[in-house]
Scaffold this active site. Structure first.
Site, PDB file in Angstrom:
ATOM      1  N   LYS A 191      61.533   7.468  34.841  1.00 47.38           N
ATOM      2  CA  LYS A 191      61.594   8.628  34.416  1.00 47.38           C
ATOM      3  C   LYS A 191      60.251   9.251  33.411  1.00 47.38           C
ATOM      4  CE  LYS A 191      65.826  10.892  34.028  1.00 47.38           C
ATOM      5  NZ  LYS A 191      66.891  10.220  35.350  1.00 47.38           N
TER       6      LYS A 191
HETATM    7  N1  GLU Z   1      67.789  12.020  38.009  1.00 44.32           N
HETATM    8  C1  GLU Z   1      68.577  11.293  39.500  1.00 44.32           C
HETATM    9  C2  GLU Z   1      69.262  10.251  38.566  1.00 44.32           C
HETATM   10  O1  GLU Z   1      69.073  10.104  36.795  1.00 44.32           O
HETATM   11  C3  GLU Z   1      67.638  11.387  41.047  1.00 44.32           C
HETATM   12  C4  GLU Z   1      66.814  10.061  40.853  1.00 44.32           C
HETATM   13  C5  GLU Z   1      66.098  10.531  42.036  1.00 44.32           C
HETATM   14  O2  GLU Z   1      67.091  11.158  43.124  1.00 44.32           O
HETATM   15  O3  GLU Z   1      65.465   9.720  41.857  1.00 44.32           O
HETATM   16  O4  GLU Z   1      69.212   9.257  39.020  1.00 44.32           O
END
Ligand code: GLU
Length: 409
Positions: free
Chosen positions: A99
């Site tokens: 993240k």
């Molecule tokens: N931000 C989204 C999540 O928390 C998508 C992450 C992604 O597509 O890599 O799942």
């Protein structure tokens, strides 16, 4: 972070994969903090803090979004990176978890300032991301345009066009059809499967949506299209309620025009807490972390909760939901539609293909419905609730890969 760790610990204990894996999974592999100096519109320099945390990559390259939020910090990004590891494992995607975040308030920034922040942040993390290393995506307050800037900056640094370094891009730049609505659709599918599991029908089912952003609005739209009655919605400015049901497509238009759900035709204003406590069948928390907590959980009357946000329920509130017998579709399952279509986007980019929307949506639905039943099966096998089951299943999958890889050097 402790919330996620508690769940991982429980997963390790229940499945018996081995105590030593708690220590192993407790710390992320990489935590990066960067400073991002940016020239602002008044000519002055402001320095923002940025993060990229890579938790585990035993199952595949790191994967996870980037959020721009005023209170984002290393601890939050680390917890969210961990959630990504387990989310990707629940839906059986060949990815690990990561993240990113920048501590800023995009609502107070100009487009040019946002672009400069994004490009400098990308430059700072360029060494640790890459199509086979770590693939970012959108998250809270970031969108396809931000991903386009990220892709362009990265491509210029490595000297070749590299769309597969990031997902959630605009469709003309290699983004996937269906990515924008994917997370919300997945949340709606989670709610629908839970409603089915309780032997209820979709027609007229009452739904309240907390957080009418990208995730909440699409979840509401799909549920509305399937015959449910969306009676309440909220965003950072407040909530609205209409017991007769809201016209969701018109509400989406209203929100686009005015920037808020407040003041929508025929609706009455309600507080966040009132929304959470409405007498509805389905509650969709799709705002931010911890809104279902010790203070708010007591008044919740929904029969199903499908979690659009990451970590909307605290561990103590979770216990109460369990006692109340509420069917929870946990975040790592309910909101996995986004990363699932991200995976399809990445595969399309690597193969230089473009799939039609129907194909993307139907592949995603198949994956999510399978994951839903895998979690239900795990919940029966270990006699635990659905959230614990999602963690048991994903911890088992992650540990299996960790064991097969072994430790080197
Ligand atoms: N931000 C989204 C999540 O928390 C998508 C992450 C992604 O597509 O890599 O799942």
């Amino acid at each position: 972070m402790t919330e996620v760790l508690k769940r991982v610990k429980e997963g390790i204990e229940v499945t018996g994969v081995g105590d030593e894996y708690y220590e192993f999974l407790r710390y992320p592999k990489v935590q990066m903090t960067v400073s991002i100096p940016v020239k602002m519109r008044d000519g002055k320099i402001r320095t923002f803090l940025g993060y990229r945390v890579q938790h585990n990559n035993a199952r595949g390259p790191y994967k996870g979004g980037i959020r721009y939020y005023p209170t984002t910090d290393l601890d939050e990004v680390t917890a969210l990176a961990m959630l990504m590891t387990y989310k990707c494992a629940v839906v059986d995607l060949p990815y690990g978890g990561a993240k990113g975040g920048v501590q800023c308030n995009p609502k107070e920034l100009t487009r040019d300032e946002l672009e400069r922040i994004t490009r400098r942040y990308t430059y700072m993390i360029a060494d640790i991301i890459g199509p086979y290393k770590d693939i970012p995506a959108p998250d809270v307050y970031t969108d396809a345009q931000v991903m386009a800037w990220l892709m362009d900056t990265y491509s210029q640094i490595v000297g070749k066009l590299t769309p597969e370094v990031v997902t959630g891009k605009p469709v003309p730049l290699g983004g996937s059809e269906g990515r924008e609505e994917a997370t919300g659709l997945g949340v709606a599918i989670g709610a629908r499967e839970a409603v089915k599991a309780l032997n209820l029908g979709m027609k007229g089912i009452r739904v309240a949506v907390e957080g009418f952003g990208n995730v909440g609005s699409y979840a509401a739209l799909y549920l509305h299209n399937w015959g449910a009655k969306v009676v309440a919605a909220s965003d950072s400015k407040g909530g609205i309620y209409n017991p007769e049901g809201l016209n969701v497509p018109a509400l989406i238009e209203h929100k686009k025009r005015t920037g808020a759900v407040l003041g929508f035709n025929g609706s009455k204003t309600i507080s966040h807490e009132e929304l959470l406590h409405l007498d509805v069948d389905v509650l969709i928390p799709s705002a931010i972390e911890g809104t279902i907590n010790a203070k708010t959980v007591g008044g919740i009357r929904a029969r199903v909760i499908s979690e659009g946000a990451n970590g909307p329920t605290t561990a103590d509130a979770d216990k109460v939901l369990r006692e109340k017998g509420i069917f929870v579709v946990p975040d790592i399952l309910a909101n996995a539609g986004g990363v699932t279509v991200s995976y399809f986007e990445w595969v399309q980019n690597l193969k230089r293909e473009k799939w039609p929307k129907e194909e993307v949506v139907s592949k995603m639905e198949t994956k999510l419905v399978k994951a839903f039943h895998d979690v239900l099966g795990t919940s029966r096998r270990y006699e635990v609730d659905t959230r614990s089951a999602a963690f048991c299943l994903s911890v088992e999958r992650v540990c299996e890969s960790v064991k097969l890889l072994g430790i080197w050097p």
